[in-house]
Design an enzyme around this catalytic site. Structure first.
Site, PDB file in Angstrom:
ATOM      1  N   GLN A 191       0.840  -1.196   0.000  1.00 15.59           N
ATOM      2  CA  GLN A 191       0.000   0.000   0.000  1.00 15.59           C
ATOM      3  C   GLN A 191       0.877   1.249   0.000  1.00 15.59           C
ATOM      4  OE1 GLN A 191      -2.713  -2.106   3.309  1.00 15.59           O
ATOM      5  NE2 GLN A 191      -3.339   0.012   3.031  1.00 15.59           N
ATOM      6  N   GLU A 226       0.281  -1.727   4.676  1.00 16.81           N
ATOM      7  CA  GLU A 226       0.646  -0.314   4.805  1.00 16.81           C
ATOM      8  C   GLU A 226       2.113  -0.216   5.212  1.00 16.81           C
ATOM      9  OE1 GLU A 226      -2.102   2.109   7.080  1.00 16.81           O
ATOM     10  OE2 GLU A 226      -0.632   3.684   7.360  1.00 16.81           O
ATOM     11  N   ARG A 304      -4.490   7.315  17.045  1.00 17.05           N
ATOM     12  CA  ARG A 304      -5.877   7.310  16.551  1.00 17.05           C
ATOM     13  C   ARG A 304      -6.815   6.708  17.592  1.00 17.05           C
ATOM     14  NH1 ARG A 304      -8.846   8.378  11.905  1.00 17.05           N
ATOM     15  NH2 ARG A 304      -7.048   8.832  10.590  1.00 17.05           N
ATOM     16  N   PHE A 338      -7.679   1.315  12.269  1.00 19.12           N
ATOM     17  CA  PHE A 338      -6.386   1.818  12.728  1.00 19.12           C
ATOM     18  C   PHE A 338      -6.412   2.269  14.195  1.00 19.12           C
ATOM     19  CE2 PHE A 338      -2.614   4.709  12.177  1.00 19.12           C
ATOM     20  CZ  PHE A 338      -1.796   3.869  11.449  1.00 19.12           C
ATOM     21  N   THR A 434      -3.541  11.143  10.860  1.00 23.51           N
ATOM     22  CA  THR A 434      -3.371  11.992  12.047  1.00 23.51           C
ATOM     23  C   THR A 434      -1.990  12.645  12.042  1.00 23.51           C
ATOM     24  OG1 THR A 434      -2.552  10.186  13.431  1.00 23.51           O
ATOM     25  CG2 THR A 434      -4.937  10.535  13.373  1.00 23.51           C
ATOM     26  N   GLU A 707     -12.770   2.925   5.680  1.00 23.75           N
ATOM     27  CA  GLU A 707     -12.660   2.309   7.000  1.00 23.75           C
ATOM     28  C   GLU A 707     -13.920   2.396   7.878  1.00 23.75           C
ATOM     29  OE1 GLU A 707      -8.924   4.620   7.430  1.00 23.75           O
ATOM     30  OE2 GLU A 707      -8.359   2.947   8.688  1.00 23.75           O
TER      31      GLU A 707
HETATM   32  N1  MTE Z   1     -11.550  -2.654   0.432  1.00 25.01           N
HETATM   33  C1  MTE Z   1     -11.032  -3.711  -0.233  1.00 25.01           C
HETATM   34  N2  MTE Z   1     -11.802  -4.371  -1.113  1.00 25.01           N
HETATM   35  N3  MTE Z   1      -9.752  -4.125  -0.011  1.00 25.01           N
HETATM   36  C2  MTE Z   1      -8.930  -3.488   0.900  1.00 25.01           C
HETATM   37  O1  MTE Z   1      -7.786  -3.875   1.067  1.00 25.01           O
HETATM   38  N4  MTE Z   1      -8.731  -1.684   2.568  1.00 25.01           N
HETATM   39  C3  MTE Z   1      -9.462  -0.810   3.477  1.00 25.01           C
HETATM   40  C4  MTE Z   1     -10.521  -0.021   2.723  1.00 25.01           C
HETATM   41  N5  MTE Z   1     -11.328  -0.899   1.934  1.00 25.01           N
HETATM   42  C5  MTE Z   1      -9.468  -2.370   1.617  1.00 25.01           C
HETATM   43  C6  MTE Z   1     -10.798  -1.973   1.320  1.00 25.01           C
HETATM   44  C7  MTE Z   1      -8.607   0.131   4.175  1.00 25.01           C
HETATM   45  S1  MTE Z   1      -7.830  -0.379   5.577  1.00 25.01           S
HETATM   46  C8  MTE Z   1      -8.453   1.420   3.747  1.00 25.01           C
HETATM   47  S2  MTE Z   1      -7.507   2.519   4.595  1.00 25.01           S
HETATM   48  C9  MTE Z   1      -9.077   1.897   2.514  1.00 25.01           C
HETATM   49  O2  MTE Z   1      -9.843   0.913   1.873  1.00 25.01           O
HETATM   50  C10 MTE Z   1      -7.973   2.373   1.593  1.00 25.01           C
HETATM   51  O3  MTE Z   1      -8.438   2.787   0.377  1.00 25.01           O
HETATM   52  P1  MTE Z   1      -8.981   4.256   0.061  1.00 25.01           P
HETATM   53  O4  MTE Z   1      -8.261   5.228   0.929  1.00 25.01           O
HETATM   54  O5  MTE Z   1      -8.632   4.412  -1.357  1.00 25.01           O
HETATM   55  O6  MTE Z   1     -10.431   4.207   0.358  1.00 25.01           O
HETATM   56  N1  LUZ Z   2      -2.036   5.392   8.785  1.00 24.34           N
HETATM   57  C1  LUZ Z   2      -1.320   6.397   9.308  1.00 24.34           C
HETATM   58  C2  LUZ Z   2      -3.354   5.295   8.943  1.00 24.34           C
HETATM   59  O1  LUZ Z   2      -0.108   6.425   9.158  1.00 24.34           O
HETATM   60  N2  LUZ Z   2      -1.975   7.368   9.978  1.00 24.34           N
HETATM   61  C3  LUZ Z   2      -3.308   7.361  10.172  1.00 24.34           C
HETATM   62  O2  LUZ Z   2      -3.855   8.266  10.788  1.00 24.34           O
HETATM   63  C4  LUZ Z   2      -4.044   6.279   9.653  1.00 24.34           C
HETATM   64  N3  LUZ Z   2      -5.356   6.183   9.840  1.00 24.34           N
HETATM   65  C5  LUZ Z   2      -6.015   5.146   9.356  1.00 24.34           C
HETATM   66  C6  LUZ Z   2      -5.328   4.172   8.657  1.00 24.34           C
HETATM   67  N4  LUZ Z   2      -4.019   4.257   8.444  1.00 24.34           N
HETATM   68 MO1  MOS Z   3      -6.148   1.260   6.132  1.00 29.85          MO
HETATM   69  S1  MOS Z   3      -5.847   0.513   8.023  1.00 29.85           S
HETATM   70  O1  MOS Z   3      -5.662   2.849   6.543  1.00 29.85           O
HETATM   71  O2  MOS Z   3      -4.773   0.675   5.341  1.00 29.85           O
END
Ligand code: MTE
Ligand code: LUZ
Ligand code: MOS
Length: 752
Positions: A191, A226, A304, A338, A434, A707
């Site tokens: 990611q 991530e 967070r 998170f 954050t 999320e």
């Molecule tokens: N949806 C799918 N299908 N697969 C994923 O891995 N990750 C989730 C969410 N939805 C995820 C998902 C997480 S943890 C986050 S932070 C967001 O998607 C990231 O994507 P976006 O910021 O583009 O919404």
């Molecule tokens: N990652 C991060 C995250 O580095 N900072 C954040 O605040 C956060 N929040 C949600 C998911 N990933």
């Molecule tokens: Mo989502 S936990 O911010 O990859």
């Protein structure tokens, strides 16, 4: 359904790291990991392994040409172990061989003698011994200590949530391909392509411009990639660097489940005080976060947790403290929400206990304390809109909450061996990293001479549908059909200095960058059109549906003709743009600021049935009102709400990571680790999107959706909890998640 890559996925043509054709001569890597959860490394005996067929190299920390370091927030994580090992599964050596089977066979033949030291797996015990990743942090507002005296009711307790395995369909992996002149190209299932680039450059001791990281798509990330895609990319890179050959490293499912981090388990103590009317006056909470062996993202996750300690409620007096406890488990990491879900669970437990004490429905307390427009979060930011209270009212009336309760009560009167429970779960989640610096993104837009368009951004597509949203943004900006736009892979050579696709900010930040790049090209194209059409004021020119318009009227000049004219005039058809989320700031010293661009919120009503004899539960229905703003793609957003919800239900009711006494993961297969399947999904899931009310939002008025819906799943715990209380009035169940069949049975059979 019109999924943007449905044809590729259904035909098995969509490529993931393991599917990419590799160059001839590609070698395969396997990882030798620590056999002990904690100990001193007495050496690495690779003598036998070296003689096995096909083995090209066996690498240890001494072979790292640059820094043996992959930690990003705190540099506390070696790529390969040095003097000590801190968890079972910690990488100790890398075997590179001609085939995958040869590499794995040789990895098993490497002996790693370790002098064991006592391991620690429990967060509270680690805290007691002073084993913290960094000093504990507190967020506070008001005067909690004096507030208790004014409360009519004060209850306290403990709440615990377990780990959660990501179960992304694609396991961790990378392919590293050496290029000419000491360069390296990486295909990584990450990611965070820039983080991989930075760490790999550091490991190899070369400038970042020699390393290119490319991501086409992920088979899911959910936060698990991530930070934790990086070590595997680092190992593949090391193997390629040392052998001069392309190296592929892809974990097997069981390795991934054993070696990589999960959602942080939390154990927390709470105390909550209310006045006679059920208004919450004071809330105090201490979170013990089980960080595992290294920092990884734990500091940000813990922060967070503190931001979301009061979730969707206004509480005047608050003190939330959190300790990130070092244990000998694989480092726990980001997972959808998170640290927010862990915090919200504790407050819901506190509310449930207070409600029981006061003889109220928990929903009464929830409703009376819901954050209203203009009210302040403990960190000083104001609730910018009435979206949350509107979600509540909409859910209550649209789904007829009183009727739902009546049906459950009637069912419970009529059934002795099955009981139903209802819970309401409001969610209010801050949108932005954050850590303010991470709130920036870039986009590179090329208009080709045939009028087709390529867009590269920092966003990684992992199934969440950010690529189709970016395509919409580009098409809307340029006034053309989305069919003309292609979203390219994510590459550090095309868009640099990117933040991880995380914190639900992908579409907002990369969308704004795409919009800005598109607008820069559009401004030039308007000038071209003005000249061609002899229009004095270029501002009167617009493009709609692929046609140039002057003062809103078609000018008989198409997008493709305009692009051709611009090229003929030697006008640039490409632009790069950068976007930094405006206004946000946060002062860590005072704990106050405006850390989020806006909040995403919603309310879920959850209905559950418990089988009193067997302890099994069913989540019968979940009815949601969710604020997605002006959704760019309602079908994608519905998928995000449903998927997040089911992931939350799994975390709360069935997914349980168990460990052996050695610290090894006992639930390291999908037969012992139960994720919700279609049968576990609620029979009814209703999702209604709130009518937008003009409040702050993200790109094109849409709100982030990745999320927040996971946290609706917390309602499943409390619906089951209510059903248990219906079966055994007066039982004070423990707030320990997952509320598995075993725990339900235990609660039902506890002596009262
Ligand atoms: N949806 C799918 N299908 N697969 C994923 O891995 N990750 C989730 C969410 N939805 C995820 C998902 C997480 S943890 C986050 S932070 C967001 O998607 C990231 O994507 P976006 O910021 O583009 O919404
Ligand atoms: N990652 C991060 C995250 O580095 N900072 C954040 O605040 C956060 N929040 C949600 C998911 N990933
Ligand atoms: Mo989502 S936990 O911010 O990859």
């Amino acid at each position: 359904m019109n999924h943007h890559e449905a044809v590729l996925h259904v035909r098995g043509e969509a490529r993931f790291v393991d599917d990419e054709p590799t160059p001839a001569g590609t070698l395969h890597a396997a990882v030798v990991t620590s056999p002990t959860a904690h100990g001193r490394l007495l050496g690495i005996d690779a003598g036998e392994a070296e003689r096995l067929p096909g083995v090209r190299a066996i690498l240890t920390c001494r072979d790292v040409p640059g820094k043996n370091q992959v930690g990003t927030i705190i540099p506390d994580e070696p790529l390969l172990a040095e003097a000590a090992v801190h968890y079972l599964g910690q990488p100790v050596a890398l075997v590179v061989a001609d085939s995958d089977a040869q590499a794995r066979r040789a990895a098993r033949a490497v002996h790693v003698p370790v002098e064991p030291l006592p391991p620690e797996f429990d967060a509270r015990a680690a805290n007691a011994r002073g084993e913290l990743i960094f000093p504990q942090r507190t967020f506070a507002r008001g005067d909690v200590d004096s507030a208790w005296a004014a409360c009519a009711v004060v209850v306290a307790g403990r709440a615990e949530t377990g780990a959660q395995e990501h179960v992304y369909l694609e396991t961790q992996g990378a392919v590293a391909i050496p290029g000419e002149g000491g360069t390296l190209r990486l295909l990584s299932a990450t990611q965070a392509p820039t983080a991989v680039q930075r760490v790999v450059a550091g490991v190899l001791g070369v400038p970042m411009h020699r390393v290119e990281v490319e991501v086409r798509r992920l088979g899911g990330g959910f936060g698990g990639k991530e930070d934790q895609a990086t070590p595997w990319a680092g190992l593949a890179a090391l193997g390629a660097w040392c052998t001069g050959r392309p190296v592929k490293l892809v974990l097997r499912r069981q390795e991934d489940m054993r070696w990589t981090g999960k959602r942080h388990p939390y154990s927390s103590d709470f105390r909550i005080g209310l006045d006679r009317d059920g208004r919450i006056l004071a809330y105090e909470v201490f979170f013990y976060q089980n960080a595992g062996a290294t920092a990884d993202l734990s500091p940000a996750i813990l922060e967070r947790t503190l931001f979301h300690a009061t979730n969707a409620y206004f509480i005047p007096h608050v003190r939330a403290t959190a300790a990130s406890c070092r244990t000998n488990l694989p480092s726990n990491t980001a997972f959808r929400g998170f640290g927010g879900p862990q915090a919200m669970f504790v407050l819901e437990a506190a509310i449930a206990r207070a409600a029981a004490e006061m003889g109220l429905e928990p929903a009464e307390i929830q409703r009376r304390n819901l954050l209203r427009e203009g009210e302040e979060f403990p960190y000083g930011m104001r609730m910018a809109s009435s979206a949350l209270t509107r979600c509540w009212t909409e859910a209550e009336t649209r789904y007829d909450l009183p009727a739902i309760r009546r049906r459950a009560a009637e069912f419970n009167d009529a059934h002795r061996l099955e009981k139903q429970g209802v819970a309401v779960m409001p969610v209010c989640f801050g949108i932005s990293f954050t850590n303010t610096v991470l709130n920036q993104a870039g986009a590179l837009v090329h208009v080709h001479t045939d009028g087709s368009v390529s867009v590269s951004t920092g966003a990684v597509e992992m199934g969440q549908g950010t690529a189709p949203k970016l395509r919409q943004v580009a098409a809307a900006t340029l006034g053309i059909d989305p069919e003309r736009v292609r979203i390219d892979s994510t590459s550090t050579s095309r868009v640099a200095s990117t933040s991880p696709t995380a914190a639900s900010t992908g579409p907002d930040m990369n969308g704004h960058a795409t919009r800005l790049a598109g607008e820069a090209i559009l401004a030039r194209l308007r000038e071209v059109a003005a000249r061609r059409l002899a229009v004095a004021d270029a501002a009167t020119i617009g493009i709609r549906a692929g046609q140039v318009h002057v003062l809103g009227r078609p000018a008989g000049f198409s997008w493709a003709e305009l692009v051709g004219a611009a090229y003929a005039e030697r006008v640039s058809l490409s632009a790069h743009a950068h976007y930094a989320t405006p206004r946000i700031h946060f002062d860590k010293a005072t704990g106050r600021g405006e850390p989020f661009a806006y909040h995403a919120c919603g309310v879920a009503i959850v209905e559950a049935t418990v089988d009193v004899l067997r302890g099994e539960c069913r989540i019968d229905a979940v009815r949601v009102v969710h604020d997605a703003g002006h959704s760019i793609d309602p079908l994608v957003d519905r998928g995000q709400v449903e998927g997040g919800l089911l992931q939350g239900i799994g975390w709360m009711t069935m997914e349980e990571v168990l460990h052996l006494p050695s610290g090894g993961v006992a639930t390291d297969t999908l037969t012992t680790y139960k994720v919700p399947d279609l049968y576990a999904a609620p029979d009814e899931v209703e999702v209604h999107f709130l009518e937008p009310g003009g409040e702050p939002a993200g790109i094109m008025g849409a709100k982030a959706v990745g999320e927040p819906p996971l946290m609706y799943g917390i309602g499943a715990f409390f619906a089951v909890h209510a059903a248990i209380r219906a079966a055994r009035p007066g039982t004070d169940t423990h707030f320990v998640a997952p509320l598995s069949a075993e725990r339900i049975l235990a609660a039902l059979s506890e002596p009262s």
